[in-house]
Scaffold this motif. Structure first.
Motif, PDB file in Angstrom:
ATOM      1  N   VAL A  54      -6.292 -26.768  16.608  1.00 59.27           N
ATOM      2  CA  VAL A  54      -5.367 -27.836  16.224  1.00 59.27           C
ATOM      3  C   VAL A  54      -5.097 -27.826  14.724  1.00 59.27           C
ATOM      4  O   VAL A  54      -3.959 -28.010  14.277  1.00 59.27           O
ATOM      5  CB  VAL A  54      -5.930 -29.212  16.655  1.00 59.27           C
ATOM      6  N   ALA A  55      -6.145 -27.593  13.942  1.00 60.58           N
ATOM      7  CA  ALA A  55      -5.991 -27.593  12.482  1.00 60.58           C
ATOM      8  C   ALA A  55      -5.126 -26.434  11.996  1.00 60.58           C
ATOM      9  O   ALA A  55      -4.618 -26.462  10.859  1.00 60.58           O
ATOM     10  CB  ALA A  55      -7.367 -27.526  11.816  1.00 60.58           C
ATOM     11  N   ALA A  60       3.878 -25.734  13.458  1.00 62.42           N
ATOM     12  CA  ALA A  60       4.104 -26.099  14.859  1.00 62.42           C
ATOM     13  C   ALA A  60       4.113 -27.608  15.056  1.00 62.42           C
ATOM     14  O   ALA A  60       4.661 -28.107  16.046  1.00 62.42           O
ATOM     15  CB  ALA A  60       3.038 -25.464  15.746  1.00 62.42           C
ATOM     16  N   TRP A  61       3.516 -28.354  14.129  1.00 62.58           N
ATOM     17  CA  TRP A  61       3.511 -29.818  14.250  1.00 62.58           C
ATOM     18  C   TRP A  61       4.933 -30.365  14.217  1.00 62.58           C
ATOM     19  O   TRP A  61       5.236 -31.362  14.871  1.00 62.58           O
ATOM     20  CB  TRP A  61       2.683 -30.444  13.134  1.00 62.58           C
ATOM     21  N   LEU A 192      -1.266 -24.690  23.482  1.00 61.27           N
ATOM     22  CA  LEU A 192      -1.697 -25.845  22.690  1.00 61.27           C
ATOM     23  C   LEU A 192      -0.498 -26.681  22.267  1.00 61.27           C
ATOM     24  O   LEU A 192      -0.555 -27.911  22.282  1.00 61.27           O
ATOM     25  CB  LEU A 192      -2.485 -25.368  21.455  1.00 61.27           C
ATOM     26  N   THR A 193       0.595 -26.020  21.911  1.00 52.73           N
ATOM     27  CA  THR A 193       1.815 -26.742  21.537  1.00 52.73           C
ATOM     28  C   THR A 193       2.357 -27.538  22.715  1.00 52.73           C
ATOM     29  O   THR A 193       2.744 -28.702  22.571  1.00 52.73           O
ATOM     30  CB  THR A 193       2.888 -25.760  21.035  1.00 52.73           C
TER      31      THR A 193
END
Length: 297
Positions: A54-55, A60-61, A192-193
Motif C-alpha cells: 500500500v505504501a 496509483a492513489w 491492490l488498486t
C-alpha cells in the motif's frame, strides 16, 4: 481476445440483471452499493492483493481516488440522465463515450494508427450509430432506475440543463475507460488498486444512500451479490484484455463497446422481444466486420 469476450458477456449480463430489477421496481442504487463489497471480497480471495505494498502505490492513489469517486457517481448521473432524457439517448451517450478513450489511445498511449485499424474503428462507429438507432420516443421518468423514492414519489431533479446529464454520462464513462487502461499498465500490482477502488466506491455510495435516507430493501441488497460477481468479472477481464493487447488499446476500447451493443441487441430481440429495425440489423453486420478487422490488424 478471450478476455474481451468474457468482459462483453459480463457487461451484457449486468444490463440484463438491471433490466429485470427495474421491471420489478427494485431500488437499483442499493443493488449497486451492495455489489461493491462483493467485488471487494472476491478481489481479496481470488487476486490476493498484497496489502504490504500500500505504501508503494504512489501515483496509483490518484487513479484509486478518481475511480472510487467516478464509479458510483456515474451511476447516479446515469439515473438522472434517464429521468431527464430517456433510456435511448442515455445509452447512446454511454456507448459513444468510446470516442474519448479512442482519441487517448493515439494521443496519450502512443498507439500507431494503421490504415486497417482506422477502417476497423470507422466500422465500429458506424455499427454503434446503426445499433443505437431507434424511433424518437418521449422520455419516461418511470423507466429510470432512480425514478422513485422510497415512498414511491418521483424524485425532483436538480435545476441543471437536461443535456448536462448526458454530457456527464459521456465524459464519465470515457474517463473511466482511460483510467482502467492505466490500471492495466500496473502489471501484477493491479489487484491492490482494484481492491482499494472497490472499497472506496462502495463506501462513498453507502454514504450517499444514508444521506438520502434510503429505506433498505432485502431483495435489492441480495441482488447486489450477483451484480458484484458480474461487475468483478467484467472489470477483471477488461483489464486483462488491455494487458494482453497492451499495444492495441483502441482494439479493446472499440471491441468492448461494439461487442456489448451487438450482444445486448440480440438479447433484447430474442429474450425480451424488442423490435429490431433494418438499421439495427445493419449495425450487427458492421459490428461483426469491425471485430474481424480489428482482430486481424
Amino acid at each position: 481476445m478471450s478476455y474481451l469476450v468474457i468482459a462483453v458477456l459480463c457487461s451484457v449480463a449486468v444490463s440484463i440483471l438491471l433490466k429485470i430489477l427495474r421491471q420489478h421496481d427494485i431500488d437499483i442504487r442499493q443493488t449497486i452499493m451492495a455489489g461493491y463489497p462483493v467485488a471487494f471480497i472476491l478481489t481479496w480471495v481470488f487476486l490476493k492483493p498484497d496489502l504490504s505494498k500500500v505504501a508503494d502505490l504512489n501515483a496509483a492513489w490518484g487513479i484509486i481516488l478518481l475511480l472510487g469517486i467516478l464509479l458510483p457517481l456515474v451511476f447516479v448521473i446515469l439515473g438522472r440522465a434517464i429521468e431527464s432524457m430517456g433510456i435511448i439517448a442515455t445509452d447512446a451517450a454511454q456507448r459513444l463515450s468510446l470516442i474519448i478513450p479512442i482519441v487517448a489511445a493515439f494521443a496519450l498511449f502512443g498507439e500507431v494508427l494503421t490504415l486497417q485499424r482506422t477502417w476497423g474503428i470507422f466500422l465500429g462507429f458506424m455499427a454503434l450509430v446503426a445499433l443505437l438507432y431507434r424511433r424518437p420516443e418521449k422520455a419516461n421518468a418511470n423507466n429510470s432506475i432512480y425514478a422513485r423514492t422510497d415512498t414511491g414519489e418521483k424524485r425532483g431533479l436538480a435545476k441543471l440543463p437536461v443535456g448536462s446529464w448526458l454530457l456527464g454520462v459521456w465524459v464519465g464513462y470515457g474517463v473511466i475507460d482511460i483510467l482502467f487502461k492505466q490500471v492495466a499498465k500496473q502489471g501484477t500490482a493491479f489487484p491492490l488498486t482494484l481492491f482499494m477502488t472497490f472499497g472506496l466506491a462502495g463506501l462513498l455510495l453507502l454514504v450517499y444512500l444514508i444521506i438520502n435516507k434510503t429505506r433498505w430493501e432485502g431483495k435489492a441488497l441480495l441482488s447486489g451479490v450477483v451484480l458484484g460477481m458480474l461487475n468483478m468479472g467484467n472489470i477483471y477481464a477488461y483489464i486483462k484484455a488491455h494487458q494482453t493487447l497492451a499495444d492495441s488499446p483502441s482494439v479493446v476500447f472499440t471491441g468492448m463497446n461494439v461487442g456489448v451493443i451487438a450482444v445486448a441487441t440480440l438479447v433484447g430481440v430474442f429474450a425480451f422481444k424488442e423490435s429490431l429495425s433494418k438499421f439495427n440489423m445493419l449495425g450487427i453486420v458492421l459490428a461483426i466486420a469491425c471485430v474481424f478487422v480489428l482482430f486481424w490488424s
